[in-house]
Write a protein that holds these residues in place. Sequence first.
Motif, PDB file in Angstrom:
ATOM      1  N   UNK A 307      23.990  15.115 -37.662  1.00 39.93           N
ATOM      2  CA  UNK A 307      24.387  15.524 -39.007  1.00 39.93           C
ATOM      3  C   UNK A 307      25.537  14.658 -39.515  1.00 39.93           C
ATOM      4  N   UNK A 308      26.479  14.338 -38.643  1.00 41.14           N
ATOM      5  CA  UNK A 308      27.619  13.509 -39.049  1.00 41.14           C
ATOM      6  C   UNK A 308      27.167  12.123 -39.500  1.00 41.14           C
ATOM      7  N   UNK A 309      26.258  11.504 -38.758  1.00 39.35           N
ATOM      8  CA  UNK A 309      25.799  10.160 -39.111  1.00 39.35           C
ATOM      9  C   UNK A 309      25.062  10.162 -40.446  1.00 39.35           C
ATOM     10  N   UNK A 310      24.169  11.115 -40.645  1.00 37.17           N
ATOM     11  CA  UNK A 310      23.426  11.205 -41.901  1.00 37.17           C
ATOM     12  C   UNK A 310      24.376  11.410 -43.088  1.00 37.17           C
ATOM     13  N   UNK A 311      25.346  12.295 -42.922  1.00 39.67           N
ATOM     14  CA  UNK A 311      26.282  12.599 -44.007  1.00 39.67           C
ATOM     15  C   UNK A 311      27.115  11.387 -44.376  1.00 39.67           C
ATOM     16  N   UNK A 312      27.613  10.662 -43.372  1.00 40.62           N
ATOM     17  CA  UNK A 312      28.454   9.496 -43.639  1.00 40.62           C
ATOM     18  C   UNK A 312      27.699   8.412 -44.397  1.00 40.62           C
ATOM     19  N   UNK A 313      26.412   8.254 -44.117  1.00 44.63           N
ATOM     20  CA  UNK A 313      25.617   7.214 -44.779  1.00 44.63           C
ATOM     21  C   UNK A 313      25.245   7.581 -46.212  1.00 44.63           C
ATOM     22  N   UNK A 314      25.312   8.871 -46.560  1.00 43.67           N
ATOM     23  CA  UNK A 314      25.019   9.289 -47.932  1.00 43.67           C
ATOM     24  C   UNK A 314      26.121   8.903 -48.913  1.00 43.67           C
ATOM     25  N   UNK A 315      27.357   8.832 -48.442  1.00 43.95           N
ATOM     26  CA  UNK A 315      28.487   8.585 -49.345  1.00 43.95           C
ATOM     27  C   UNK A 315      28.353   7.258 -50.095  1.00 43.95           C
ATOM     28  N   UNK A 316      28.122   6.125 -49.413  1.00 47.38           N
ATOM     29  CA  UNK A 316      27.989   4.875 -50.162  1.00 47.38           C
ATOM     30  C   UNK A 316      26.806   4.865 -51.128  1.00 47.38           C
ATOM     31  N   UNK A 317      25.761   5.649 -50.853  1.00 50.48           N
ATOM     32  CA  UNK A 317      24.644   5.751 -51.799  1.00 50.48           C
ATOM     33  C   UNK A 317      25.116   6.396 -53.097  1.00 50.48           C
ATOM     34  N   UNK A 318      25.912   7.463 -52.981  1.00 53.43           N
ATOM     35  CA  UNK A 318      26.473   8.098 -54.171  1.00 53.43           C
ATOM     36  C   UNK A 318      27.409   7.184 -54.926  1.00 53.43           C
ATOM     37  N   UNK A 319      28.232   6.441 -54.206  1.00 51.95           N
ATOM     38  CA  UNK A 319      29.166   5.506 -54.839  1.00 51.95           C
ATOM     39  C   UNK A 319      28.414   4.453 -55.639  1.00 51.95           C
ATOM     40  N   UNK A 320      27.315   3.955 -55.098  1.00 45.57           N
ATOM     41  CA  UNK A 320      26.520   2.941 -55.794  1.00 45.57           C
ATOM     42  C   UNK A 320      26.053   3.449 -57.160  1.00 45.57           C
ATOM     43  N   UNK A 321      25.659   4.705 -57.230  1.00 50.47           N
ATOM     44  CA  UNK A 321      25.238   5.274 -58.509  1.00 50.47           C
ATOM     45  C   UNK A 321      26.363   5.375 -59.516  1.00 50.47           C
ATOM     46  N   UNK A 322      27.575   5.703 -59.038  1.00 46.72           N
ATOM     47  CA  UNK A 322      28.719   5.841 -59.938  1.00 46.72           C
ATOM     48  C   UNK A 322      29.108   4.495 -60.562  1.00 46.72           C
ATOM     49  N   UNK A 323      29.200   3.462 -59.737  1.00 43.28           N
ATOM     50  CA  UNK A 323      29.759   2.188 -60.202  1.00 43.28           C
ATOM     51  C   UNK A 323      28.747   1.312 -60.937  1.00 43.28           C
ATOM     52  N   UNK A 324      27.454   1.651 -60.839  1.00 45.30           N
ATOM     53  CA  UNK A 324      26.450   0.789 -61.472  1.00 45.30           C
ATOM     54  C   UNK A 324      25.834   1.386 -62.734  1.00 45.30           C
ATOM     55  N   UNK A 325      26.141   2.646 -63.053  1.00 49.77           N
ATOM     56  CA  UNK A 325      25.486   3.294 -64.196  1.00 49.77           C
ATOM     57  C   UNK A 325      26.492   3.651 -65.284  1.00 49.77           C
ATOM     58  N   UNK A 326      26.062   3.487 -66.530  1.00 52.18           N
ATOM     59  CA  UNK A 326      26.881   3.885 -67.675  1.00 52.18           C
ATOM     60  C   UNK A 326      26.535   5.291 -68.149  1.00 52.18           C
ATOM     61  N   UNK A 327      25.536   5.903 -67.538  1.00 52.10           N
ATOM     62  CA  UNK A 327      25.094   7.244 -67.928  1.00 52.10           C
ATOM     63  C   UNK A 327      26.020   8.309 -67.349  1.00 52.10           C
ATOM     64  N   UNK A 328      26.486   9.224 -68.204  1.00 50.50           N
ATOM     65  CA  UNK A 328      27.329  10.323 -67.720  1.00 50.50           C
ATOM     66  C   UNK A 328      26.564  11.218 -66.759  1.00 50.50           C
ATOM     67  N   UNK A 329      25.287  11.444 -67.033  1.00 53.09           N
ATOM     68  CA  UNK A 329      24.476  12.300 -66.173  1.00 53.09           C
ATOM     69  C   UNK A 329      24.311  11.681 -64.785  1.00 53.09           C
ATOM     70  N   UNK A 330      24.058  10.373 -64.746  1.00 52.58           N
ATOM     71  CA  UNK A 330      23.925   9.696 -63.448  1.00 52.58           C
ATOM     72  C   UNK A 330      25.250   9.722 -62.702  1.00 52.58           C
ATOM     73  N   UNK A 331      26.358   9.538 -63.421  1.00 49.34           N
ATOM     74  CA  UNK A 331      27.677   9.570 -62.779  1.00 49.34           C
ATOM     75  C   UNK A 331      27.948  10.938 -62.151  1.00 49.34           C
ATOM     76  N   UNK A 332      27.674  12.012 -62.910  1.00 50.35           N
ATOM     77  CA  UNK A 332      27.875  13.361 -62.374  1.00 50.35           C
ATOM     78  C   UNK A 332      26.968  13.591 -61.173  1.00 50.35           C
ATOM     79  N   UNK A 333      25.719  13.154 -61.268  1.00 57.64           N
ATOM     80  CA  UNK A 333      24.788  13.317 -60.157  1.00 57.64           C
ATOM     81  C   UNK A 333      25.214  12.540 -58.926  1.00 57.64           C
TER      82      UNK A 333
END
Length: 425
Positions: A307-333
């Motif tokens: 569970x720890x390994x899976x959780x740690x790898x999800x964080x950079x996926x979320x960060x990628x969505x924040x820094x690459x999208x101009x959509x407020x909905x995508x940022x919140x997601x």
Amino acid sequence: MARKVRGLRWWIVGMICLVTIINYIDRQTLSVLAPTIREEFGMSNVSYSRVVTTFLLGYTISQALSGKVLDRIGVRRGFMLFVGIWTIASMLHATARNVVQLGIFRFILGIGEAGNWPGAAKAVAEWFPVRERAFGMSIFNGGSTIGAVVAPPIIAYVALTFGWRYAFFIGAFLSLVLMTLWYFFYQSPATHPNLSDAERALILSDQPATDALVTGDTSRRPWLSLFGYRQVWAVVAGRFFSDPIWWFLIAWLPNYLKSERGFSLALIGLLAWVPFLFADIGNLTGGFVSSLLIKRGWTVDRARKAVLAFSALLVPIGVLGVVTSSSDAVAIGSISVIAFAFQSWIVNIHTIPSDTFPKQDVGSVFGIGGTAAGIASMLFTLLVGYVVDRFGYTPVFIMVGVMAPLAAMLFFGIMGRIERVPELA
């Protein structure tokens, strides 16, 4: 004869969850109101980061001490002590007239609020068998995310209706009510008159003999000796590089939504809770999955690490969505993905002290990990204020994306196999 309560351990952890909800309503009040208070007090991002850091300073000092205090005076009295401190501090915020006073009251609030976590971890270690601890931990820890979910709309409504100072009385009033109930209801499993013999046997069923039979100072390790165990250093490393992620979301999300996305206070109250709802789901999911895997025959070592390994790898996926999208909905997601992943990670990290140490040492080990987390979070908070004033939020999110995998690698490398420390002679 006192009436026996079926499933009493779930009632106990439910009360601790309520305490934790109030804890987070109190600490979230400033971050939700930050755009308003910063404007009234003329605070820059750097100035705001310093006020947040005073809270973390008190929190870190208390993490170093509260675990030891709770190991000595017990969960019942310990919770009443620390909740009392943070209740008074919360009300004092309403009287602040400048940045210095606000910083002082945040420091006192941190002293009180830190005691919630080693106290809750110690209570779960006392009230739950090993195979249920991660899920029990996720229930109380869910209070942090539930509090973060309900805080923005409630606080925004009170502030817009009555003024921001009144919002600081919400958590204080709830704390007084709950601690009255706590005083009359909570006792340890060894003495609770409403605990049935069958449930007491279940609680002790897979606990080591030292946890089940030995209590008091004779079996407690000297505090400094705890630093000789790799299990402690693994918790320290894991929390040092991961806890700042959560503190960034807690302290800076409303500011980010206002300055980068143009949200008003009303819109912050309407939407800022969404990532914390997903954090709550992540918390329950992380605790449930690791507990389920153990029940199905996985070792504690294998279940926690998966569970720890899976959780740690999800964080950079979320960060990628924040820094690459101009959509407020995508940022919140995307921020919701980060929050989900962090809580799934941390609920399993929180079980490590009780997985590896006897219950009389759990509060102290948890406090050491919390101290490391507090130091890292202070440093990161000050860095965030500096970076945001000069470069914006994108570099900060990139750092968040790096920290989670780094925390996992260090934790796995230092811990080796998750196993109990040798018993005291």
